[in-house]
Design a protein around this motif. Structure first.
Motif, short mmCIF file in Angstrom:
data_model
loop_
_atom_site.label_atom_id
_atom_site.label_comp_id
_atom_site.label_asym_id
_atom_site.label_seq_id
_atom_site.Cartn_x
_atom_site.Cartn_y
_atom_site.Cartn_z
N TRP A 1 0.84 -1.20 0.00
CA TRP A 1 0.00 0.00 0.00
C TRP A 1 0.88 1.25 0.00
CZ3 TRP A 1 -5.31 1.00 0.18
CH2 TRP A 1 -5.69 2.27 0.60
N ARG A 2 1.90 1.25 0.85
CA ARG A 2 2.78 2.41 1.00
C ARG A 2 3.55 2.72 -0.29
NH1 ARG A 2 0.03 4.64 4.22
NH2 ARG A 2 -0.05 3.92 6.34
N LYS A 3 3.81 1.73 -1.12
CA LYS A 3 4.52 1.96 -2.38
C LYS A 3 3.77 2.95 -3.27
CE LYS A 3 6.64 -2.62 -2.81
NZ LYS A 3 6.65 -3.84 -3.63
N HIS A 4 2.49 3.09 -3.06
CA HIS A 4 1.65 3.94 -3.90
C HIS A 4 1.36 5.31 -3.28
CE1 HIS A 4 0.93 0.56 -6.62
NE2 HIS A 4 0.95 -0.16 -5.52
N ASP A 5 1.89 5.56 -2.09
CA ASP A 5 1.60 6.82 -1.39
C ASP A 5 1.96 8.05 -2.21
OD1 ASP A 5 0.58 5.42 0.74
OD2 ASP A 5 2.23 5.87 2.12
N ALA A 6 3.14 8.08 -2.82
CA ALA A 6 3.57 9.26 -3.57
C ALA A 6 2.65 9.52 -4.76
CB ALA A 6 5.01 9.10 -4.03
N ALA A 7 2.27 8.48 -5.48
CA ALA A 7 1.38 8.64 -6.63
C ALA A 7 0.01 9.16 -6.18
CB ALA A 7 1.24 7.33 -7.39
N VAL A 8 -0.46 8.69 -5.05
CA VAL A 8 -1.75 9.15 -4.53
C VAL A 8 -1.65 10.62 -4.13
CG1 VAL A 8 -3.40 8.91 -2.62
CG2 VAL A 8 -2.57 6.88 -3.84
N ARG A 9 -0.57 10.99 -3.45
CA ARG A 9 -0.39 12.41 -3.08
C ARG A 9 -0.34 13.29 -4.32
NH1 ARG A 9 2.93 10.17 0.79
NH2 ARG A 9 4.79 10.56 -0.45
N ASP A 10 0.38 12.85 -5.36
CA ASP A 10 0.45 13.62 -6.60
C ASP A 10 -0.94 13.77 -7.23
OD1 ASP A 10 3.17 13.83 -6.25
OD2 ASP A 10 3.67 12.29 -7.75
N ALA A 11 -1.69 12.69 -7.25
CA ALA A 11 -3.04 12.74 -7.82
C ALA A 11 -3.94 13.67 -7.01
CB ALA A 11 -3.63 11.34 -7.90
N GLU A 12 -3.83 13.62 -5.69
CA GLU A 12 -4.63 14.51 -4.85
C GLU A 12 -4.27 15.97 -5.09
OE1 GLU A 12 -3.69 12.79 -1.05
OE2 GLU A 12 -5.51 11.56 -1.04
N THR A 13 -2.99 16.26 -5.27
CA THR A 13 -2.55 17.64 -5.57
C THR A 13 -3.14 18.09 -6.90
OG1 THR A 13 -0.52 17.38 -4.30
CG2 THR A 13 -0.53 19.10 -5.99
N LYS A 14 -3.08 17.24 -7.91
CA LYS A 14 -3.65 17.58 -9.22
C LYS A 14 -5.16 17.78 -9.12
CE LYS A 14 -0.07 15.35 -11.93
NZ LYS A 14 0.30 14.23 -12.76
N LEU A 15 -5.82 16.97 -8.33
CA LEU A 15 -7.25 17.12 -8.15
C LEU A 15 -7.58 18.47 -7.49
CD1 LEU A 15 -10.16 16.07 -8.23
CD2 LEU A 15 -9.70 14.91 -6.05
N ARG A 16 -6.84 18.82 -6.43
CA ARG A 16 -7.07 20.11 -5.77
C ARG A 16 -6.84 21.27 -6.75
NH1 ARG A 16 -4.77 17.31 -1.57
NH2 ARG A 16 -2.70 18.16 -1.95
N GLU A 17 -5.80 21.16 -7.58
CA GLU A 17 -5.53 22.21 -8.57
C GLU A 17 -6.67 22.31 -9.58
OE1 GLU A 17 -1.74 20.96 -10.07
OE2 GLU A 17 -0.65 21.76 -8.34
N ALA A 18 -7.17 21.16 -10.04
CA ALA A 18 -8.28 21.16 -11.01
C ALA A 18 -9.54 21.72 -10.38
CB ALA A 18 -8.52 19.74 -11.53
N GLU A 19 -9.79 21.37 -9.11
CA GLU A 19 -10.97 21.92 -8.42
C GLU A 19 -10.85 23.43 -8.25
OE1 GLU A 19 -10.92 19.46 -4.93
OE2 GLU A 19 -12.42 18.08 -5.77
N LYS A 20 -9.65 23.93 -8.00
CA LYS A 20 -9.45 25.38 -7.87
C LYS A 20 -9.70 26.06 -9.21
CE LYS A 20 -7.61 29.19 -5.98
NZ LYS A 20 -8.47 30.26 -6.40
N LEU A 21 -9.22 25.49 -10.30
CA LEU A 21 -9.48 26.05 -11.62
C LEU A 21 -10.97 26.08 -11.93
CD1 LEU A 21 -6.60 24.43 -13.70
CD2 LEU A 21 -6.82 26.85 -13.06
N ARG A 22 -11.65 25.01 -11.57
CA ARG A 22 -13.10 24.95 -11.79
C ARG A 22 -13.82 26.02 -10.99
NH1 ARG A 22 -16.17 19.53 -10.29
NH2 ARG A 22 -15.45 20.17 -8.23
#
Length: 110
Positions: A74-95
């Motif tokens: 599970w922990r092997k995927h932590d960085a990718a999840v954090r990156d995806a969450e950051t991109k999601l927050r950025e997309a939500e801010k643009l919206r």
């Protein structure tokens, strides 16, 4: 003895990325009854649907080892999840910004 009861140790979903070791004392085709040996206060046996079982093991040690291996996976995927969450927050801010701009532009036009 059935194959199910020969594997009385189970991992039960606790929350995302974590499972608790559970000892199955009895079962029917639809439910299991048992307890969590790693919890500080072991109360009366609890019942769950058999769907709550993530996996079964023949020993306590095997269940604990599998849980630890799965946590590492599970922990092997932590960085990718954090990156995806950051991109999601950025997309939500643009919206949000686009929505507000649209409302303000409409107000200026009226």
């Amino acid at each position: 003895m059935s194959n199910r009861i020969e594997r009385p140790w189970a991992l039960m979903r606790h929350h995302a990325g974590w499972a608790d070791v559970f000892h199955i004392e009895s079962e029917t085709p639809d439910s299991i009854t048992g307890f969590y040996p790693d919890r500080e206060t072991v109360g009366p046996p609890v019942n769950y649907s058999t769907r709550a079982v993530l996996a079964r093991y023949s020993t306590l040690e095997a269940a604990r080892a599998a849980r630890e291996e799965a946590v590492a996976e599970w922990r092997k995927h932590d960085a990718a999840v954090r990156d995806a969450e950051t991109k999601l927050r950025e997309a939500e801010k643009l919206r949000e910004d686009a929505w507000l701009t649209c409302l303000r532009d409409a107000a200026e036009r009226s």
